[in-house]
Design a protein around this motif. Structure first.
Motif, PDB file in Angstrom:
ATOM      1  N   ALA A 562       0.795  -1.092   0.007  1.00  0.00           N
ATOM      2  CA  ALA A 562      -0.015   0.086  -0.086  1.00  0.00           C
ATOM      3  C   ALA A 562       0.922   1.502  -0.040  1.00  0.00           C
ATOM      4  O   ALA A 562       0.668   2.155  -0.744  1.00  0.00           O
ATOM      5  N   ARG A 563       2.028   1.382   0.857  1.00  0.00           N
ATOM      6  CA  ARG A 563       3.019   2.269   0.869  1.00  0.00           C
ATOM      7  C   ARG A 563       3.546   2.578  -0.451  1.00  0.00           C
ATOM      8  O   ARG A 563       3.642   3.726  -1.034  1.00  0.00           O
ATOM      9  N   ALA A 564       3.871   1.438  -1.073  1.00  0.00           N
ATOM     10  CA  ALA A 564       4.508   1.765  -2.542  1.00  0.00           C
ATOM     11  C   ALA A 564       3.384   2.233  -3.665  1.00  0.00           C
ATOM     12  O   ALA A 564       3.779   3.021  -4.513  1.00  0.00           O
ATOM     13  N   GLN A 565       2.395   1.588  -3.589  1.00  0.00           N
ATOM     14  CA  GLN A 565       1.482   2.436  -4.392  1.00  0.00           C
ATOM     15  C   GLN A 565       1.187   3.735  -4.153  1.00  0.00           C
ATOM     16  O   GLN A 565       0.832   4.440  -5.204  1.00  0.00           O
ATOM     17  N   SER A 566       1.225   4.136  -2.815  1.00  0.00           N
ATOM     18  CA  SER A 566       1.104   5.678  -2.745  1.00  0.00           C
ATOM     19  C   SER A 566       2.268   6.459  -3.340  1.00  0.00           C
ATOM     20  O   SER A 566       1.939   7.632  -3.883  1.00  0.00           O
ATOM     21  N   LEU A 567       3.514   5.900  -3.186  1.00  0.00           N
ATOM     22  CA  LEU A 567       4.445   6.392  -4.125  1.00  0.00           C
ATOM     23  C   LEU A 567       4.448   6.547  -5.462  1.00  0.00           C
ATOM     24  O   LEU A 567       4.958   7.424  -6.200  1.00  0.00           O
ATOM     25  N   SER A 569       1.832   6.351  -7.143  1.00  0.00           N
ATOM     26  CA  SER A 569       0.964   7.352  -7.532  1.00  0.00           C
ATOM     27  C   SER A 569       1.330   8.987  -7.386  1.00  0.00           C
ATOM     28  O   SER A 569       0.943   9.763  -8.297  1.00  0.00           O
ATOM     29  N   LEU A 570       2.166   8.941  -6.591  1.00  0.00           N
ATOM     30  CA  LEU A 570       2.791  10.316  -6.310  1.00  0.00           C
ATOM     31  C   LEU A 570       3.665  10.583  -7.633  1.00  0.00           C
ATOM     32  O   LEU A 570       3.666  11.789  -8.072  1.00  0.00           O
ATOM     33  N   ALA A 571       4.426   9.746  -7.812  1.00  0.00           N
ATOM     34  CA  ALA A 571       5.423   9.947  -8.896  1.00  0.00           C
ATOM     35  C   ALA A 571       4.527  10.186 -10.424  1.00  0.00           C
ATOM     36  O   ALA A 571       4.843  11.138 -11.224  1.00  0.00           O
ATOM     37  N   LYS A 572       3.589   9.552 -10.548  1.00  0.00           N
ATOM     38  CA  LYS A 572       2.597   9.631 -11.561  1.00  0.00           C
ATOM     39  C   LYS A 572       1.928  11.267 -11.420  1.00  0.00           C
ATOM     40  O   LYS A 572       1.856  11.535 -12.884  1.00  0.00           O
ATOM     41  N   ASP A 601      12.889  14.205 -14.060  1.00  0.00           N
ATOM     42  CA  ASP A 601      12.924  12.877 -14.398  1.00  0.00           C
ATOM     43  C   ASP A 601      13.697  12.003 -13.528  1.00  0.00           C
ATOM     44  O   ASP A 601      13.350  11.005 -13.168  1.00  0.00           O
ATOM     45  N   LEU A 602      14.963  12.248 -12.922  1.00  0.00           N
ATOM     46  CA  LEU A 602      15.538  11.678 -11.994  1.00  0.00           C
ATOM     47  C   LEU A 602      14.962  11.534 -10.518  1.00  0.00           C
ATOM     48  O   LEU A 602      14.813  10.443 -10.037  1.00  0.00           O
ATOM     49  N   SER A 603      14.022  12.413 -10.261  1.00  0.00           N
ATOM     50  CA  SER A 603      13.321  12.410  -9.222  1.00  0.00           C
ATOM     51  C   SER A 603      12.258  11.481  -9.193  1.00  0.00           C
ATOM     52  O   SER A 603      11.847  10.748  -8.441  1.00  0.00           O
ATOM     53  N   LEU A 607      11.571   8.114  -6.742  1.00  0.00           N
ATOM     54  CA  LEU A 607      10.218   7.688  -6.202  1.00  0.00           C
ATOM     55  C   LEU A 607       9.924   6.466  -6.577  1.00  0.00           C
ATOM     56  O   LEU A 607       9.416   5.551  -5.831  1.00  0.00           O
ATOM     57  N   SER A 608      10.062   5.853  -7.848  1.00  0.00           N
ATOM     58  CA  SER A 608       9.901   4.584  -8.193  1.00  0.00           C
ATOM     59  C   SER A 608      10.853   3.478  -7.482  1.00  0.00           C
ATOM     60  O   SER A 608      10.446   2.578  -7.173  1.00  0.00           O
ATOM     61  N   ASP A 609      11.930   4.041  -7.554  1.00  0.00           N
ATOM     62  CA  ASP A 609      13.028   3.280  -6.581  1.00  0.00           C
ATOM     63  C   ASP A 609      12.442   2.651  -5.147  1.00  0.00           C
ATOM     64  O   ASP A 609      12.586   1.799  -4.904  1.00  0.00           O
ATOM     65  N   TRP A 610      12.311   3.940  -4.596  1.00  0.00           N
ATOM     66  CA  TRP A 610      11.716   3.779  -3.167  1.00  0.00           C
ATOM     67  C   TRP A 610      10.546   2.939  -3.130  1.00  0.00           C
ATOM     68  O   TRP A 610      10.281   2.363  -2.079  1.00  0.00           O
ATOM     69  N   ALA A 611       9.603   3.096  -3.985  1.00  0.00           N
ATOM     70  CA  ALA A 611       8.288   2.519  -3.700  1.00  0.00           C
ATOM     71  C   ALA A 611       8.787   1.016  -4.061  1.00  0.00           C
ATOM     72  O   ALA A 611       8.028   0.122  -3.516  1.00  0.00           O
ATOM     73  N   ALA A 612       9.716   0.543  -5.073  1.00  0.00           N
ATOM     74  CA  ALA A 612      10.039  -0.896  -4.911  1.00  0.00           C
ATOM     75  C   ALA A 612      10.885  -1.177  -3.861  1.00  0.00           C
ATOM     76  O   ALA A 612      10.780  -2.477  -3.590  1.00  0.00           O
ATOM     77  N   TYR A 613      11.367  -0.579  -3.208  1.00  0.00           N
ATOM     78  CA  TYR A 613      12.148  -1.007  -1.831  1.00  0.00           C
ATOM     79  C   TYR A 613      11.149  -1.359  -0.847  1.00  0.00           C
ATOM     80  O   TYR A 613      11.420  -2.125   0.218  1.00  0.00           O
TER      81      TYR A 613
END
Length: 698
Positions: A562-567, A569-572, A601-603, A607-613
């Motif tokens: 759930a936390r990953a999906q929030s991140l 969504s924030l990136a999107k 783009d790096l940001s 966000l996707s990196d930490w969502a995957a973590y």
């Protein structure tokens, strides 16, 4: 059948070692004892008041000499292979065996609380990590010179739990021991040298108080400072090094208040035996608070009366301690508490019987700030929720003991308690493989296990420059947020081009600052006003922290997915504003649009990196020599803060905290588009704390 006379403890071997040094121990610098002339000395007495020895009080020149020796020792020690460093530590195991009698007697004489078998276990564990550092902890390098500072009441075990991992990872160490740990630390330094440790890799500086630790920490050659002991000395050390740029971690393991929770499903006899053992018979490094479920209160109290009948009186350190104990007893009786004592208390003197204060209130002073005497407050609860509330009532978060035969209840309670160690149906179990992070006021670092090694390492690919070292400064926190911002009035009178005013975002909504004032935002190098942002102050900081504290438990309880999906969504959502953000960076910092878009783009990628973590890093079970099971659980650190200066020219890059050097960049620039795994791991480890749960199986 008659028994012979009890064996008397002898300290002849330790006394002979002290006599060999004329009962005057010097400093240990560059692999040998050094006794400078014209130095003050400090006397050390045993529990009976007899003189043990005297130690030299180091001064500024000694600190400089020791730091220089430690730098040379670091070069020699870190230059050795992992295999050779492990051989030195393992060689010390056999040397400890040869001198175990002297070491044991010296620890007993000084009340340093560390047996030879415990030290051997530490050496064996960390020698294996010294052997496997480059295999299992790749892309990490030692810090350099590490200062290990402990307070006078800290045990030798806590000291070596800092020293050995620092050495195992290839650092050189300067020890600033407390009063009781000074002679054993000097003996161990001598044994380390005989085991083949390079001169200067381990040094010992002795002094009269914690000011010596501050002097060592302020030396320019020190790369890292770690402290263990009581909270008061730790606070003083942090204040003395504030603003100097030296990293420091503290582990206040002395004087913490720990809950001892007994549920109705517990084996009451075993639980009461555990209470007597840990609260009254062992050396009191922490204060325990007994929490009993109401349904079994009478059973626990009756068994306490029986078990305490033969418990001896405990000696207090001073008349002031006796006066404090008498005051706490009087206040407890005024509040309606019932006393359970092993015998009648003498009217005066240094001896006092173990005492249980039944019916203590959580807000009582002797519960919040317990006295040094043998007092055990007893509080009651009705449900698991109340038990957790009582357990988390203390400002400390060192350890807890839970007694129940219901494993589900035990694990649920252990997870809810904000402490570093939880023992189920046991107490005071320690092993170097268990990672323990002090929660709340009980520390800022992790000791033990693989996780405890990273405080003595840094990512080898990190090219971030170290923080600049400076002299100690006097910080006036009362003036924070009171300085007036410069007033900038735009010259352009065209209302259509007036700068936009922004709001703060606190508690999930936009709001003005409490002062109602704004700060003008100008492009790099000055120029026209681009926008106005709120000028926040102390009250705004308080509101933001309160909002974060309120929402953090709910965010932590969300599942990792759930936390990953929030991140995600924030990136999107931010990606839809990609162009606007890039233009803003271009105008404010002067970067080209290509560079600005690259940063944006790096940001999104980060966000996707930490969502995957979120659901990739987990704890697990640990192999331990005792019969039982141990769980290692990573937990959220709590509320964090990221500070960016007004002069920051690359805000989104700075949020990454670390840069990576581009080996192919001929201009010596930095390639921050690719993040090394060790950097991400280091950032993640800075955001979590560890809890160990010990469950006996036999």
């Amino acid at each position: 059948m008659e028994y012979g006379p009890a064996a008397t403890s002898s300290t002849a071997t330790a006394q002979a070692w002290l006599d060999h040094h004329s009962r005057s121990l010097g400093l240990f610098i560059d692999g040998k004892f050094v006794r400078p002339a014209d130095r003050q000395t400090r006397s050390l007495a045993d529990s009976k008041g007899g003189n043990v020895c005297s130690t030299v009080c180091a001064v500024e020149d000694d600190v400089s000499q020791c730091a220089s020796s430690a730098v040379n020792g670091y070069k020699a020690w870190s230059g050795m292979t992992c295999y050779n460093r492990a051989k030195v530590l393992l060689r010390l195991v056999s040397i400890i065996g040869q001198h175990s009698k002297c070491f044991s007697e010296l620890c007993d004489l000084c009340e340093a609380s560390c047996s030879p078998s415990t030290l051997v276990r530490l050496l064996q564990y960390y020698s294996s990590w010294a052997q496997l550092r480059d295999t299992l902890i790749t892309n990490w390098t030692p810090l350099g010179v590490v200062a290990v500072v402990v307070s006078d009441d800290c045990s030798l075990y806590s000291l070596m739990l800092k020293v050995l991992p620092a050495l195992a990872m290839g650092n050189s160490v300067i020890i600033v021991p407390g009063r009781t740990t000074t002679p054993p630390a000097l003996l161990l330094a001598q044994l380390f040298t005989s085991a083949g440790l390079p001169a200067g890799a381990l040094n010992v500086l002795t002094g009269s108080d914690m000011l010596l630790g501050a002097k060592v920490a302020q030396n320019q050659s020190i790369s890292y400072v770690t402290y263990s002991g009581n909270k008061q000395d730790g606070v003083m050390l942090c204040k003395a090094t504030a603003g100097m740029g030296v990293p420091i971690s503290v582990s206040p393991c002395i004087g913490a208040t720990c809950p001892f929770i007994i549920f109705e499903s517990a084996d009451i006899d075993s639980a009461v035996d555990g209470v007597i053992e840990t609260a009254f018979k062992k050396k009191k490094e922490v204060h325990w608070v007994l929490c009993v479920q109401e349904s079994v209160l009478d059973s626990v109290v009756s068994r306490l009366r029986l078990r305490m009948a033969g418990v001896k009186c405990v000696g207090l350190r001073s008349d002031a301690d006796r006066a404090q104990v008498d005051m706490d007893i009087q206040e407890a009786q005024q509040q309606g508490a019932m006393l359970i004592q092993s015998c009648a208390a003498p009217p005066s003197g240094a001896l006092y019987p173990p005492t249980v204060l039944c019916g203590a209130a959580p807000s009582s002073p002797f519960v919040v700030n317990p006295s040094p005497g043998p007092l055990l407050p007893l509080m009651t609860f009705r449900s698991n929720t109340e038990a957790v509330t009582l357990g988390n009532h203390s400002p400390h978060g060192l350890a807890a003991s839970i007694w129940t035969e219901d494993l589900t209840l035990a694990l649920e309670t252990a997870k809810s308690l904000s402490v570093g160690s939880v023992w189920v149906n046991s107490h005071s179990v320690s092993d170097p493989c268990l990672p323990v992070s002090g929660h709340k006021d009980s520390g800022t670092c992790t000791d033990g296990g693989q996780e405890g090694l990273y405080q003595f390492l840094r990512p080898s690919c990190s090219s971030s420059p170290p923080l600049p070292r400076s002299s100690p400064v006097s910080l006036d926190y009362t003036k924070f947020g009171t300085a007036a911002s410069p007033a900038i009035i735009p010259d352009d009178s065209d209302a259509s081009s007036a700068p936009k005013s922004y709001l703060q975002f606190v508690g999930g909504k936009a709001c003005k600052s409490e002062s109602g004032c704004s700060v003008a935002v100008q492009p790099a190098g000055g120029g026209s006003v681009l926008a106005y942002c709120p000028d926040g102050g102390r009250k705004d900081v308080r509101n933001a922290v309160e909002a974060a504290i309120k929402v953090q438990p709910g965010w932590m309880k969300k599942s990792p997915s759930a936390r990953a999906q929030s991140l995600y969504s924030l990136a999107k959502g931010l990606e839809a504003k990609r162009r606007d953000i890039a233009v803003s960076i271009n105008i404010q910092t002067g970067l080209s649009m290509d560079e600005a878009e690259k940063e944006v783009d790096l940001s999104f990628a980060r966000l996707s990196d930490w969502a995957a973590y979120c659901d990739k890093v987990q704890g697990g079970t640990l192999p331990i020599p005792q019969s039982g099971s141990a769980l290692s659980l990573p937990e959220a650190l709590g509320v964090g803060c990221q500070y960016l200066q007004y002069t920051c020219t690359s805000p989104l890059k700075t949020l990454r905290l670390f840069y990576q050097k581009d080996e192919e960049d001929k201009d010596g620039g930095r390639d921050w588009t690719q993040s090394h795994p060790s950097l991400l791991e280091d950032m993640w480890r800075n955001a979590v704390q560890w809890k160990s749960v010990w469950i006996p199986t036999a």
